[in-house]
Design a protein around this motif. Sequence first.
Motif, mmCIF file in Angstrom:
data_model
loop_
_atom_site.group_PDB
_atom_site.id
_atom_site.type_symbol
_atom_site.label_atom_id
_atom_site.label_comp_id
_atom_site.label_asym_id
_atom_site.label_seq_id
_atom_site.Cartn_x
_atom_site.Cartn_y
_atom_site.Cartn_z
ATOM 1 N N SER A 25 0.870 -1.542 0.127
ATOM 2 C CA SER A 25 0.071 0.260 -0.521
ATOM 3 C C SER A 25 0.841 0.816 -0.066
ATOM 4 N N GLY A 26 0.046 2.320 -1.078
ATOM 5 C CA GLY A 26 0.616 3.646 -0.533
ATOM 6 C C GLY A 26 1.794 3.978 -1.728
ATOM 7 N N ARG A 27 2.402 2.994 -2.673
ATOM 8 C CA ARG A 27 2.719 2.827 -3.304
ATOM 9 C C ARG A 27 2.848 1.623 -4.345
ATOM 10 N N SER A 28 2.709 1.762 -6.189
ATOM 11 C CA SER A 28 2.480 0.686 -6.564
ATOM 12 C C SER A 28 3.730 -0.079 -6.819
ATOM 13 N N PHE A 29 3.691 -1.555 -7.267
ATOM 14 C CA PHE A 29 4.947 -2.493 -7.282
ATOM 15 C C PHE A 29 5.086 -3.090 -8.625
ATOM 16 N N SER A 30 4.290 -2.372 -9.218
ATOM 17 C CA SER A 30 3.807 -3.080 -10.021
ATOM 18 C C SER A 30 4.986 -3.879 -11.340
ATOM 19 N N LEU A 31 6.029 -2.130 -11.540
ATOM 20 C CA LEU A 31 6.938 -2.480 -11.661
ATOM 21 C C LEU A 31 8.282 -2.444 -11.687
ATOM 22 N N HIS A 32 8.756 -2.602 -10.464
ATOM 23 C CA HIS A 32 9.096 -3.371 -9.603
ATOM 24 C C HIS A 32 9.377 -5.465 -9.439
ATOM 25 N N ALA A 33 10.711 -5.748 -8.984
ATOM 26 C CA ALA A 33 10.702 -6.691 -8.629
ATOM 27 C C ALA A 33 10.546 -7.493 -7.186
ATOM 28 N N MET A 34 9.216 -8.228 -6.793
ATOM 29 C CA MET A 34 8.991 -9.021 -5.707
ATOM 30 C C MET A 34 9.777 -10.231 -5.330
ATOM 31 N N ALA A 35 10.086 -10.315 -3.706
ATOM 32 C CA ALA A 35 10.557 -11.128 -3.773
ATOM 33 C C ALA A 35 10.633 -12.121 -1.722
ATOM 34 N N TRP A 36 10.542 -13.029 -1.928
ATOM 35 C CA TRP A 36 10.492 -13.414 -0.480
ATOM 36 C C TRP A 36 11.776 -13.997 0.457
ATOM 37 N N PHE A 37 11.592 -13.093 1.240
ATOM 38 C CA PHE A 37 13.156 -13.994 2.215
ATOM 39 C C PHE A 37 12.921 -14.320 3.841
ATOM 40 N N ARG A 38 13.656 -15.646 4.029
ATOM 41 C CA ARG A 38 13.516 -16.070 5.621
ATOM 42 C C ARG A 38 14.374 -15.665 6.163
ATOM 43 N N GLN A 39 14.197 -15.335 7.888
ATOM 44 C CA GLN A 39 15.326 -15.684 8.737
ATOM 45 C C GLN A 39 14.639 -16.183 9.623
ATOM 46 N N ALA A 40 15.700 -17.606 10.386
ATOM 47 C CA ALA A 40 15.574 -18.879 11.382
ATOM 48 C C ALA A 40 16.605 -17.968 12.773
ATOM 49 N N PRO A 41 15.861 -18.672 13.699
ATOM 50 C CA PRO A 41 16.534 -18.595 14.242
ATOM 51 C C PRO A 41 17.891 -18.478 14.429
ATOM 52 N N GLY A 42 19.055 -17.543 14.619
ATOM 53 C CA GLY A 42 20.625 -17.777 14.937
ATOM 54 C C GLY A 42 21.006 -17.666 13.174
ATOM 55 N N LYS A 43 19.806 -17.335 12.462
ATOM 56 C CA LYS A 43 20.620 -17.673 11.369
ATOM 57 C C LYS A 43 20.424 -16.533 10.383
ATOM 58 N N ALA A 44 21.824 -16.271 9.382
ATOM 59 C CA ALA A 44 21.402 -14.677 8.723
ATOM 60 C C ALA A 44 19.688 -15.058 7.583
ATOM 61 N N ARG A 45 19.788 -14.206 7.426
ATOM 62 C CA ARG A 45 18.337 -13.980 6.166
ATOM 63 C C ARG A 45 18.596 -13.998 5.007
ATOM 64 N N GLU A 46 17.726 -14.861 4.326
ATOM 65 C CA GLU A 46 18.320 -15.633 2.828
ATOM 66 C C GLU A 46 17.564 -15.377 2.113
ATOM 67 N N PHE A 47 18.054 -15.274 1.487
ATOM 68 C CA PHE A 47 16.798 -15.160 -0.343
ATOM 69 C C PHE A 47 15.673 -16.637 -0.572
ATOM 70 N N VAL A 48 14.831 -16.436 -0.427
ATOM 71 C CA VAL A 48 13.454 -17.456 -0.058
ATOM 72 C C VAL A 48 13.542 -17.502 -1.733
ATOM 73 N N ALA A 49 12.732 -16.493 -2.582
ATOM 74 C CA ALA A 49 12.397 -16.905 -3.903
ATOM 75 C C ALA A 49 11.741 -15.461 -4.556
ATOM 76 N N GLY A 50 11.962 -15.406 -5.350
ATOM 77 C CA GLY A 50 11.733 -13.671 -6.306
ATOM 78 C C GLY A 50 11.090 -13.936 -7.810
ATOM 79 N N ILE A 51 9.819 -12.916 -7.915
ATOM 80 C CA ILE A 51 9.287 -12.630 -9.504
ATOM 81 C C ILE A 51 9.795 -11.596 -10.216
ATOM 82 N N LYS A 52 9.797 -10.949 -11.262
ATOM 83 C CA LYS A 52 10.100 -10.107 -12.170
ATOM 84 C C LYS A 52 9.362 -9.396 -12.092
ATOM 85 N N TRP A 53 9.223 -8.150 -12.388
ATOM 86 C CA TRP A 53 8.141 -6.744 -12.232
ATOM 87 C C TRP A 53 7.381 -7.840 -13.224
#
Length: 127
Positions: A25-53
Amino acid sequence: QVQLLESGGGLVPAGQSLRLSCAASGRSFSLHAMAWFRQAPGKAREFVAGIKWNGAMTSYTNSVKGRFTISRDRDANTVYLQMDNLKAEDTAVYYCAADKQIRRYDIIQQSYPYNYWGQGTQVTVSS
């Protein structure tokens, strides 16, 4: 105010499914790639999945290939992550993120180009 709001997390037994949503909300991201990251306890944040704009390309980390599917509804300004056959090692806080560059040709699997982030949703998989 720009906001990414994740939902759909929860506690499930191994082998079950969850579907995460990320509503922007607040702006459109229709021209931006979007991604999901995750972070488990004691671990660094990692890339999970991404989708092109334009939705024409997706990318996954090896550990979730064949189990997770990312999709987007550009009109609804929403991104989804369908997670099937969940494993205990998928337990983490999952974050939605938007790439700062418009119409990027590919999908970056590091966090540096993503300048909008949600607060995260907890996914817990019991073994």
